[in-house]
Design a protein around this motif. Sequence first.
Motif, PDB file in Angstrom:
ATOM      1  N   GLY A  82       0.795  -1.220   0.000  1.00  0.00           N
ATOM      2  CA  GLY A  82       0.000   0.000   0.000  1.00  0.00           C
ATOM      3  C   GLY A  82       0.830   1.273   0.000  1.00  0.00           C
ATOM      4  O   GLY A  82       0.297   2.358   0.186  1.00  0.00           O
ATOM      5  N   GLY A  83       2.125   1.130  -0.208  1.00  0.00           N
ATOM      6  CA  GLY A  83       3.014   2.286  -0.169  1.00  0.00           C
ATOM      7  C   GLY A  83       3.120   2.986  -1.512  1.00  0.00           C
ATOM      8  O   GLY A  83       3.030   2.362  -2.557  1.00  0.00           O
ATOM      9  N   ALA A  84       3.308   4.285  -1.453  1.00  0.00           N
ATOM     10  CA  ALA A  84       3.495   5.095  -2.650  1.00  0.00           C
ATOM     11  C   ALA A  84       4.927   5.641  -2.654  1.00  0.00           C
ATOM     12  O   ALA A  84       5.722   5.335  -1.773  1.00  0.00           O
ATOM     13  N   HIS A  85       5.215   6.469  -3.610  1.00  0.00           N
ATOM     14  CA  HIS A  85       6.560   6.999  -3.810  1.00  0.00           C
ATOM     15  C   HIS A  85       7.059   7.790  -2.597  1.00  0.00           C
ATOM     16  O   HIS A  85       6.458   8.784  -2.210  1.00  0.00           O
ATOM     17  N   HIS A  86       8.125   7.335  -1.983  1.00  0.00           N
ATOM     18  CA  HIS A  86       8.783   7.999  -0.846  1.00  0.00           C
ATOM     19  C   HIS A  86       7.909   8.124   0.397  1.00  0.00           C
ATOM     20  O   HIS A  86       8.207   8.934   1.267  1.00  0.00           O
ATOM     21  N   LEU A  87       6.868   7.343   0.506  1.00  0.00           N
ATOM     22  CA  LEU A  87       5.961   7.469   1.647  1.00  0.00           C
ATOM     23  C   LEU A  87       6.690   7.264   2.972  1.00  0.00           C
ATOM     24  O   LEU A  87       6.466   7.992   3.933  1.00  0.00           O
ATOM     25  N   ASP A  88       7.589   6.306   3.004  1.00  0.00           N
ATOM     26  CA  ASP A  88       8.310   6.003   4.240  1.00  0.00           C
ATOM     27  C   ASP A  88       9.337   7.069   4.609  1.00  0.00           C
ATOM     28  O   ASP A  88       9.791   7.135   5.743  1.00  0.00           O
ATOM     29  N   LEU A  89       9.719   7.917   3.656  1.00  0.00           N
ATOM     30  CA  LEU A  89      10.727   8.938   3.919  1.00  0.00           C
ATOM     31  C   LEU A  89      10.111  10.266   4.354  1.00  0.00           C
ATOM     32  O   LEU A  89      10.826  11.207   4.675  1.00  0.00           O
ATOM     33  N   ARG A  90       8.808  10.338   4.360  1.00  0.00           N
ATOM     34  CA  ARG A  90       8.122  11.545   4.815  1.00  0.00           C
ATOM     35  C   ARG A  90       7.951  11.504   6.330  1.00  0.00           C
ATOM     36  O   ARG A  90       8.118  10.469   6.962  1.00  0.00           O
ATOM     37  N   SER A  91       7.597  12.629   6.900  1.00  0.00           N
ATOM     38  CA  SER A  91       7.360  12.683   8.349  1.00  0.00           C
ATOM     39  C   SER A  91       6.236  11.737   8.728  1.00  0.00           C
ATOM     40  O   SER A  91       5.326  11.492   7.939  1.00  0.00           O
ATOM     41  N   ASN A  93       2.847  10.373  10.313  1.00  0.00           N
ATOM     42  CA  ASN A  93       1.520  10.964  10.236  1.00  0.00           C
ATOM     43  C   ASN A  93       0.567  10.028  10.965  1.00  0.00           C
ATOM     44  O   ASN A  93       0.711   8.815  10.867  1.00  0.00           O
ATOM     45  N   PRO A  94      -0.406  10.552  11.681  1.00  0.00           N
ATOM     46  CA  PRO A  94      -1.359   9.674  12.378  1.00  0.00           C
ATOM     47  C   PRO A  94      -2.064   8.684  11.443  1.00  0.00           C
ATOM     48  O   PRO A  94      -2.547   7.647  11.883  1.00  0.00           O
ATOM     49  N   LYS A  95      -2.127   8.994  10.149  1.00  0.00           N
ATOM     50  CA  LYS A  95      -2.790   8.100   9.200  1.00  0.00           C
ATOM     51  C   LYS A  95      -1.844   7.081   8.571  1.00  0.00           C
ATOM     52  O   LYS A  95      -2.259   6.312   7.700  1.00  0.00           O
ATOM     53  N   VAL A 100       3.848   1.090   6.625  1.00  0.00           N
ATOM     54  CA  VAL A 100       4.805   2.201   6.550  1.00  0.00           C
ATOM     55  C   VAL A 100       5.582   2.305   7.859  1.00  0.00           C
ATOM     56  O   VAL A 100       6.802   2.492   7.858  1.00  0.00           O
ATOM     57  N   ILE A 101       4.889   2.152   8.964  1.00  0.00           N
ATOM     58  CA  ILE A 101       5.547   2.190  10.276  1.00  0.00           C
ATOM     59  C   ILE A 101       6.557   1.056  10.375  1.00  0.00           C
ATOM     60  O   ILE A 101       7.693   1.246  10.841  1.00  0.00           O
ATOM     61  N   ASP A 102       6.182  -0.148   9.927  1.00  0.00           N
ATOM     62  CA  ASP A 102       7.103  -1.287   9.936  1.00  0.00           C
ATOM     63  C   ASP A 102       8.328  -1.012   9.060  1.00  0.00           C
ATOM     64  O   ASP A 102       9.453  -1.359   9.426  1.00  0.00           O
ATOM     65  N   ALA A 103       8.117  -0.395   7.901  1.00  0.00           N
ATOM     66  CA  ALA A 103       9.232  -0.083   7.002  1.00  0.00           C
ATOM     67  C   ALA A 103      10.213   0.869   7.674  1.00  0.00           C
ATOM     68  O   ALA A 103      11.434   0.675   7.608  1.00  0.00           O
TER      69      ALA A 103
END
Length: 116
Positions: A82-91, A93-95, A100-103
């Motif tokens: 369910g990840g998009a481009h650079h999602l894990d490298l952003r700050s 977010n509660p959502k 993403v948290i695991d990554a």
Amino acid sequence: MMDSETNNVTDMFPPRVYNSTSYCQQTWNVTKRPRWAMVEFWGKKIFSASNIFFSNGDLDPWRQGGVLESDKETIVTYLIHGGAHHLDLRSSNPKDTKYVIDARGEEMKWIQKWIS
């Protein structure tokens, strides 16, 4: 540049077949260099490097051009459901999803291992 097509069934874009070779030639009168990215970004020689964590989201349209597999322990690949481009490298977010948290946790684990 990667060729792609859209169909408005599995994506949100109008149907379109895209051929970058003819597009670049017709639009700018330039010939595409298909191996340019492999040369510019090290290609398979990337595996001579170390301590790199390549994260890719399965919703990222750029994923096909990324490093998706490695058999070297110091070059780690990680697919974010369910990840998009650079999602894990952003700050954070509660959502943020669990994926993403695991990554981010995996990234931290590997970086700490490499710098210790």
